[in-house]
Design a protein around this motif. Structure first.
Motif, PDB file in Angstrom:
ATOM      1  N   GLU A 268      35.531  38.761  43.160  1.00 54.83           N
ATOM      2  CA  GLU A 268      36.529  39.134  42.315  1.00 54.83           C
ATOM      3  C   GLU A 268      36.768  38.230  41.059  1.00 54.83           C
ATOM      4  O   GLU A 268      37.865  38.692  40.312  1.00 54.83           O
ATOM      5  CB  GLU A 268      37.667  39.355  43.142  1.00 54.83           C
ATOM      6  CG  GLU A 268      37.778  40.289  44.395  1.00 54.83           C
ATOM      7  CD  GLU A 268      38.869  40.716  44.655  1.00 54.83           C
ATOM      8  OE1 GLU A 268      39.454  41.786  43.859  1.00 54.83           O
ATOM      9  OE2 GLU A 268      39.669  40.277  45.654  1.00 54.83           O
TER      10      GLU A 268
ATOM     11  N   TYR B  66      36.626  48.217  49.745  1.00 55.53           N
ATOM     12  CA  TYR B  66      35.998  47.501  50.691  1.00 55.53           C
ATOM     13  C   TYR B  66      36.834  47.468  52.242  1.00 55.53           C
ATOM     14  O   TYR B  66      37.884  48.201  52.383  1.00 55.53           O
ATOM     15  CB  TYR B  66      36.528  45.965  50.255  1.00 55.53           C
ATOM     16  CG  TYR B  66      37.977  46.004  49.768  1.00 55.53           C
ATOM     17  CD1 TYR B  66      38.090  45.768  48.273  1.00 55.53           C
ATOM     18  CD2 TYR B  66      38.916  45.507  50.454  1.00 55.53           C
ATOM     19  CE1 TYR B  66      39.666  45.879  48.040  1.00 55.53           C
ATOM     20  CE2 TYR B  66      40.506  45.359  50.134  1.00 55.53           C
ATOM     21  CZ  TYR B  66      40.604  45.544  48.752  1.00 55.53           C
ATOM     22  OH  TYR B  66      42.006  45.459  48.408  1.00 55.53           O
TER      23      TYR B  66
ATOM     24  N   ALA C  17      40.901  49.339  47.974  1.00 53.56           N
ATOM     25  CA  ALA C  17      42.478  49.688  47.723  1.00 53.56           C
ATOM     26  C   ALA C  17      42.153  50.358  46.592  1.00 53.56           C
ATOM     27  O   ALA C  17      41.341  50.392  45.856  1.00 53.56           O
ATOM     28  CB  ALA C  17      43.046  48.443  47.465  1.00 53.56           C
TER      29      ALA C  17
ATOM     30  N   ARG D 142      50.751  45.432  42.609  1.00 51.08           N
ATOM     31  CA  ARG D 142      50.047  44.103  42.133  1.00 51.08           C
ATOM     32  C   ARG D 142      50.523  43.556  40.780  1.00 51.08           C
ATOM     33  O   ARG D 142      50.665  44.518  39.750  1.00 51.08           O
ATOM     34  CB  ARG D 142      48.603  44.183  41.776  1.00 51.08           C
ATOM     35  CG  ARG D 142      47.604  44.825  43.172  1.00 51.08           C
ATOM     36  CD  ARG D 142      46.282  44.914  42.604  1.00 51.08           C
ATOM     37  NE  ARG D 142      45.292  45.546  43.708  1.00 51.08           N
ATOM     38  CZ  ARG D 142      45.060  46.667  43.639  1.00 51.08           C
ATOM     39  NH1 ARG D 142      45.840  47.619  43.068  1.00 51.08           N
ATOM     40  NH2 ARG D 142      44.437  47.062  44.643  1.00 51.08           N
TER      41      ARG D 142
ATOM     42  N   ARG E 221      45.475  40.720  41.257  1.00 50.05           N
ATOM     43  CA  ARG E 221      44.613  40.952  42.590  1.00 50.05           C
ATOM     44  C   ARG E 221      44.207  39.909  43.440  1.00 50.05           C
ATOM     45  O   ARG E 221      43.470  39.991  44.465  1.00 50.05           O
ATOM     46  CB  ARG E 221      43.178  41.810  42.348  1.00 50.05           C
ATOM     47  CG  ARG E 221      43.511  42.855  41.384  1.00 50.05           C
ATOM     48  CD  ARG E 221      41.902  43.759  41.253  1.00 50.05           C
ATOM     49  NE  ARG E 221      41.428  43.891  42.624  1.00 50.05           N
ATOM     50  CZ  ARG E 221      40.782  45.314  42.866  1.00 50.05           C
ATOM     51  NH1 ARG E 221      40.611  46.073  41.859  1.00 50.05           N
ATOM     52  NH2 ARG E 221      40.260  45.524  43.742  1.00 50.05           N
TER      53      ARG E 221
HETATM   54  N1  GLY Z   1      42.045  41.715  46.107  1.00 49.69           N
HETATM   55  C1  GLY Z   1      41.860  42.975  46.205  1.00 49.69           C
HETATM   56  C2  GLY Z   1      42.865  44.141  45.506  1.00 49.69           C
HETATM   57  O1  GLY Z   1      43.958  43.698  45.039  1.00 49.69           O
HETATM   58  O2  GLY Z   1      42.518  45.210  45.748  1.00 49.69           O
END
Ligand code: GLY
Length: 367
Positions: free
Chosen positions: A49, A248, A261, A304, A331
């Motif tokens: 990421e 994931y 997600a 987010r 994220r």
């Molecule tokens: N860090 C994974 C997401 O925000 O989907």
């Protein structure tokens, strides 16, 4: 020193914990809820990421702190946190995806990061639950996940033991008055005195931009919805975090699997949708066919906090002394919680600026 933190998600809670550990008197105020945190799968995977060199550097620094962060929090809270560096297995189902994994592997090799490239059969030998359509994989053993609910309850217990106060007032404004920073709340005018402090830290995620803070400027943060499913297998179906192009999967010790997600630009709408659930179920089944026959335990959504350059905003306001930002983690809030909390505590309590602060300073966005 008295510090008020606006926002009690993972970033606000980690900062409260770190400041409390170093002797600050902390008040945590959150009238919204956990935002992105309550729908986070807790994946700790900076090599996957870390889409820019700055994000990769911050993520690796934070991953490096994770073992000691978890042991300190769980010792201070007197309760365990589910946390496993069990490795990630990034999988490919097309030739293009195989090429991308090979490029990622070359970058890991150039930085001497332990990894393994596998073909489809070798990936299935390692993880028999994977679909026959998987034709390549990249294993990075150092990555993993943290159970976010267990981390949050441990942080809350540790913060309570440190004597922090909590308020559920909804913050509408922040102003500087009489040598202090005052936090204004819409629903509880009497709270302003209690919430006034030597320093105020805005860690309100997607809601950070709706707090008025004249003459400071509100941070440029916008919500991006992520939906997440929780499945229940009779026992853990695989031993790595599985990362595919469209989803994931995170295997908990009790057989639960989180599937994340979606990435949706729908404003402040944190509802779960049929389309979102369908998208995640289809993507999970394409990677691990047995997901189709297990129990769907639940679905949730979080917002987010995204910034224009997809990097968090951490550091002092250039126009209001005593005001600090720790927001816009998009994220990476869970991954970056340890590094954010130590950078903010160094800065607020000791005036020390870590080298990484230059990557995320608020003044790059005019704040
Ligand atoms: N860090 C994974 C997401 O925000 O989907």
């Amino acid at each position: 020193m008295k510090v008020t933190i606006v926002g009690a998600g993972i970033v606000g809670a980690a900062i409260a914990y770190e400041l409390g550990s170093r002797g600050a008197r902390v008040c945590l105020v959150d009238g919204v809820g956990q935002g992105a945190t309550q729908a986070s799968a807790g994946v700790l995977a900076p090599y996957i990421e870390g889409h820019s060199s700055s994000l990769l550097r911050l993520g690796l620094g934070s991953l490096h702190q994770y073992d000691s962060f978890i042991s300190r929090v769980s010792a201070d809270a007197g309760r365990p946190v589910e946390y496993r560096r069990l490795g990630t297995l990034q999988v490919a189902r097309t030739g293009d995806e195989v090429r991308q994994l090979k490029e990622a592997a070359a970058a890991l090799a150039a930085s001497s990061v332990s990894h393994a490239c596998l073909d489809g059969d070798a990936a299935r030998a390692l993880e028999p639950a994977l679909s026959g359509s998987v034709c390549g994989a990249l294993r990075v053993p150092d990555q993993g996940y943290v159970g976010v609910a267990s981390l949050m309850s441990a942080l809350q217990a540790a913060i309570a033991r440190q004597g922090a106060t909590l308020s559920t007032a909804r913050v509408t404004g922040i102003a500087r008055r009489g040598g202090e920073v005052t936090v204004e709340t819409g629903d509880d005018p009497g709270a302003a005195d209690a919430l006034s402090a030597d320093a105020v830290i805005v860690a309100a995620g997607s809601w950070s931009g709706s707090i008025s803070m004249s003459p400071a400027v509100s941070p440029p943060v916008r919500p991006v919805r992520g939906q997440l499913l929780q499945l229940r297998f009779p026992e853990p179906p695989f031993a790595h975090v599985i990362w595919g192009a469209a989803a994931y999967l995170v295997p908990w010790e009790d057989g639960s699997v989180l599937v994340g997600a979606t990435v949706e630009d729908v404003g402040f709408d944190a509802r779960v949708t049929v389309a979102g659930v369908r998208q995640l179920l289809d993507a999970a089944e394409a990677l691990v066919p047995t997901t189709a026959s297990v129990v769907l335990d639940g679905a949730r959504a979080g917002l987010r906090p995204a910034t224009p350059d997809q990097l968090p905003i951490i550091g002092p306001s250039s126009t209001m002394p005593g005001l600090y930002f720790a927001t816009g983690h998009y994220r990476s809030g869970v991954l970056l919680a340890p590094v954010t909390s130590s950078m903010v505590a160094d800065l607020v309590l000791d005036g020390r600026e870590s080298a990484d602060l230059a990557l995320v300073r608020p003044d790059r966005t005019g704040l």
